[in-house]
Motif scaffolding. Structure first.
Motif, mmCIF file in Angstrom:
data_model
loop_
_atom_site.group_PDB
_atom_site.id
_atom_site.type_symbol
_atom_site.label_atom_id
_atom_site.label_comp_id
_atom_site.label_asym_id
_atom_site.label_seq_id
_atom_site.Cartn_x
_atom_site.Cartn_y
_atom_site.Cartn_z
ATOM 1 N N PHE A 1 0.719 -1.308 0.046
ATOM 2 C CA PHE A 1 -0.123 0.017 0.051
ATOM 3 C C PHE A 1 0.712 1.255 0.069
ATOM 4 O O PHE A 1 0.579 2.127 -0.866
ATOM 5 N N CYS A 2 1.948 1.319 0.534
ATOM 6 C CA CYS A 2 2.715 2.453 0.868
ATOM 7 C C CYS A 2 4.187 2.232 -0.093
ATOM 8 O O CYS A 2 5.097 3.079 -0.136
ATOM 9 N N GLY A 3 4.102 0.964 -0.872
ATOM 10 C CA GLY A 3 5.100 0.869 -1.813
ATOM 11 C C GLY A 3 6.565 0.796 -1.096
ATOM 12 O O GLY A 3 7.869 0.781 -1.541
ATOM 13 N N ARG A 4 6.692 0.230 0.221
ATOM 14 C CA ARG A 4 7.864 -0.160 0.693
ATOM 15 C C ARG A 4 7.926 -1.485 1.449
ATOM 16 O O ARG A 4 6.806 -2.135 1.821
ATOM 17 N N TRP A 5 9.124 -1.885 1.616
ATOM 18 C CA TRP A 5 9.422 -3.285 2.221
ATOM 19 C C TRP A 5 10.307 -2.808 3.402
ATOM 20 O O TRP A 5 11.259 -2.105 3.376
ATOM 21 N N SER A 6 9.924 -3.358 4.410
ATOM 22 C CA SER A 6 10.677 -3.134 5.552
ATOM 23 C C SER A 6 11.379 -4.418 6.388
ATOM 24 O O SER A 6 10.510 -5.448 6.188
ATOM 25 N N CYS A 7 12.586 -4.138 7.209
ATOM 26 C CA CYS A 7 13.364 -5.526 7.525
ATOM 27 C C CYS A 7 13.973 -4.766 8.501
ATOM 28 O O CYS A 7 14.845 -3.743 8.499
ATOM 29 N N ASP A 8 14.325 -5.470 9.818
ATOM 30 C CA ASP A 8 14.991 -5.058 10.847
ATOM 31 C C ASP A 8 16.672 -5.576 10.888
ATOM 32 O O ASP A 8 17.289 -5.363 11.685
ATOM 33 N N VAL A 9 16.909 -6.234 9.708
ATOM 34 C CA VAL A 9 18.292 -6.653 9.691
ATOM 35 C C VAL A 9 19.350 -5.569 9.771
ATOM 36 O O VAL A 9 19.177 -4.465 8.926
ATOM 37 N N ARG A 10 20.489 -5.774 10.411
ATOM 38 C CA ARG A 10 21.263 -4.861 10.467
ATOM 39 C C ARG A 10 22.624 -5.301 9.560
ATOM 40 O O ARG A 10 22.815 -6.455 9.280
ATOM 41 N N LEU A 11 23.366 -4.438 8.942
ATOM 42 C CA LEU A 11 24.621 -4.766 8.142
ATOM 43 C C LEU A 11 25.823 -4.206 8.871
ATOM 44 O O LEU A 11 26.772 -4.080 8.173
ATOM 45 N N ASP A 12 25.908 -3.961 10.340
ATOM 46 C CA ASP A 12 27.156 -3.610 10.834
ATOM 47 C C ASP A 12 28.456 -4.504 10.414
ATOM 48 O O ASP A 12 28.431 -5.718 10.466
ATOM 49 N N GLY A 13 29.476 -3.724 10.122
ATOM 50 C CA GLY A 13 30.515 -4.578 9.768
ATOM 51 C C GLY A 13 30.704 -4.956 8.239
ATOM 52 O O GLY A 13 31.793 -5.497 7.858
ATOM 53 N N GLN A 14 29.619 -4.676 7.542
ATOM 54 C CA GLN A 14 29.630 -5.153 6.007
ATOM 55 C C GLN A 14 29.866 -3.906 5.235
ATOM 56 O O GLN A 14 29.515 -2.769 5.426
ATOM 57 N N THR A 15 30.496 -4.077 4.239
ATOM 58 C CA THR A 15 30.882 -3.026 2.980
ATOM 59 C C THR A 15 30.103 -3.279 1.931
ATOM 60 O O THR A 15 30.007 -4.611 1.361
ATOM 61 N N VAL A 16 29.277 -2.105 1.432
ATOM 62 C CA VAL A 16 28.589 -2.259 0.350
ATOM 63 C C VAL A 16 29.096 -1.197 -0.892
ATOM 64 O O VAL A 16 29.214 -0.005 -0.435
ATOM 65 N N ILE A 17 29.063 -1.757 -1.960
ATOM 66 C CA ILE A 17 29.557 -0.917 -2.998
ATOM 67 C C ILE A 17 28.101 -0.551 -3.777
ATOM 68 O O ILE A 17 27.720 -1.716 -4.302
ATOM 69 N N ILE A 18 27.658 0.649 -4.077
ATOM 70 C CA ILE A 18 26.725 0.822 -5.006
ATOM 71 C C ILE A 18 26.984 1.889 -6.111
ATOM 72 O O ILE A 18 27.452 3.132 -5.738
ATOM 73 N N THR A 19 26.873 1.610 -7.289
ATOM 74 C CA THR A 19 27.122 2.404 -8.352
ATOM 75 C C THR A 19 25.836 3.333 -8.578
ATOM 76 O O THR A 19 25.074 2.847 -8.431
ATOM 77 N N GLY A 20 26.332 4.516 -9.203
ATOM 78 C CA GLY A 20 25.295 5.557 -9.438
ATOM 79 C C GLY A 20 24.404 5.952 -8.137
ATOM 80 O O GLY A 20 22.987 6.013 -8.227
ATOM 81 N N ALA A 21 25.228 6.159 -6.850
ATOM 82 C CA ALA A 21 24.530 6.159 -5.921
ATOM 83 C C ALA A 21 24.072 7.800 -5.312
ATOM 84 O O ALA A 21 24.059 8.085 -4.188
ATOM 85 N N ASN A 22 24.423 8.621 -6.290
ATOM 86 C CA ASN A 22 24.341 10.117 -5.871
ATOM 87 C C ASN A 22 23.053 10.602 -6.210
ATOM 88 O O ASN A 22 22.608 11.826 -5.837
ATOM 89 N N THR A 23 21.983 9.882 -6.985
ATOM 90 C CA THR A 23 20.852 10.340 -7.027
ATOM 91 C C THR A 23 19.734 9.002 -7.468
ATOM 92 O O THR A 23 20.351 7.993 -7.265
ATOM 93 N N GLY A 24 18.227 9.510 -7.212
ATOM 94 C CA GLY A 24 17.474 8.620 -7.530
ATOM 95 C C GLY A 24 17.604 7.070 -6.698
ATOM 96 O O GLY A 24 17.770 6.972 -5.471
#
Length: 228
Positions: free
Chosen positions: A8-31
């Motif tokens: 209904f609100c177009g969102r998916w929620s999850c309580d999982v944490r990512l502490d200590g993990q490294t994420v690379i995201i390309t094109g991360a400055n917009t949208g």
């Protein structure tokens, strides 16, 4: 309960944490890329924003840092239309990062006027397919060393944005990438196609293994790379 899907609100929620993990995201400055970075930063991950426009990327980094209270966010130059830039980015990551846990290939272009990349490839094919392929290949030593466990290609998000215009915000559009990155039940899944935070069917052509193999061989030949 780890996750909740809310259509209904177009969102998916999850309580999982990512502490200590490294994420690379390309094109991360917009949208979509920016909203994906924001969500994963709130989960405590170290975020590497791989962007072409460094001024916009730095602005986005500052905004996300202030919003999330996560200081562990860095910006690196990456131009997917230039294989030299891609290899320099990968060399920096492999040198400076102890691990890379999640790679989200968000950056891409669609329906652009005809032009060529710096290496002479048609722009859309060069960026979306060859550029992404070179980035994964060039990160390969680091991937093997750090046991990268999730590599996400968000072309499904691009398709949603094009064929369903004005029906999703950037936050809503980012939900599938976020879902695939953090949902515990997907840790051992590979090669899946997802839309709206759920498995989806791709086209018959995209499911053709022989065609995929031919494309892979042609791509490696065009880029003069050998995957071992």
């Amino acid at each position: 309960m780890h996750s909740i899907r809310n259509f209904f609100c177009g969102r998916w929620s999850c309580d999982v944490r990512l502490d200590g993990q490294t994420v690379i995201i390309t094109g991360a400055n917009t949208g979509i890329g920016k909203e994906t970075a924001r969500d994963l930063a709130k989960r405590g991950a170290r975020i590497i924003m791989a962007c072409r426009d460094m001024e916009k990327a730095e602005g986005a980094r500052k905004e996300i840092t202030e919003d999330c209270g996560n200081e562990n966010i860095v910006v690196h130059k990456l131009d997917l239309s230039d294989t030299k830039s891609i290899r320099e980015f990968a060399e920096l990551v492999n040198k400076e990062e102890k691990q890379v846990n999640i790679l989200i290939n968000n950056a891409g272009i669609m329906m652009c006027p005809y032009s060529k990349t710096k290496d002479g490839f048609e722009m859309q094919f060069g960026v979306n397919h060859l550029g992404t392929g070179v980035s994964v290949f060039s990160l390969h030593p680091g991937v093997v060393q750090s046991e990268l466990w999730r590599h996400l290609n968000s072309r499904v998000q691009v398709a949603v944005k094009v064929f369903r215009p004005f029906t999703k915000s950037s936050v809503e559009g980012a939900q599938t990438s976020i879902y695939c990155a953090v949902e515990p039940g997907l840790e051992k899944e590979s090669g899946g196609y997802y839309s709206d935070c759920a498995p989806a069917r791709c086209s018959r052509t995209a499911s053709d293994d022989d065609l995929a193999h031919k494309l892979w061989e042609l791509s490696c030949k065009m880029l003069a790379i050998t995957w071992e």
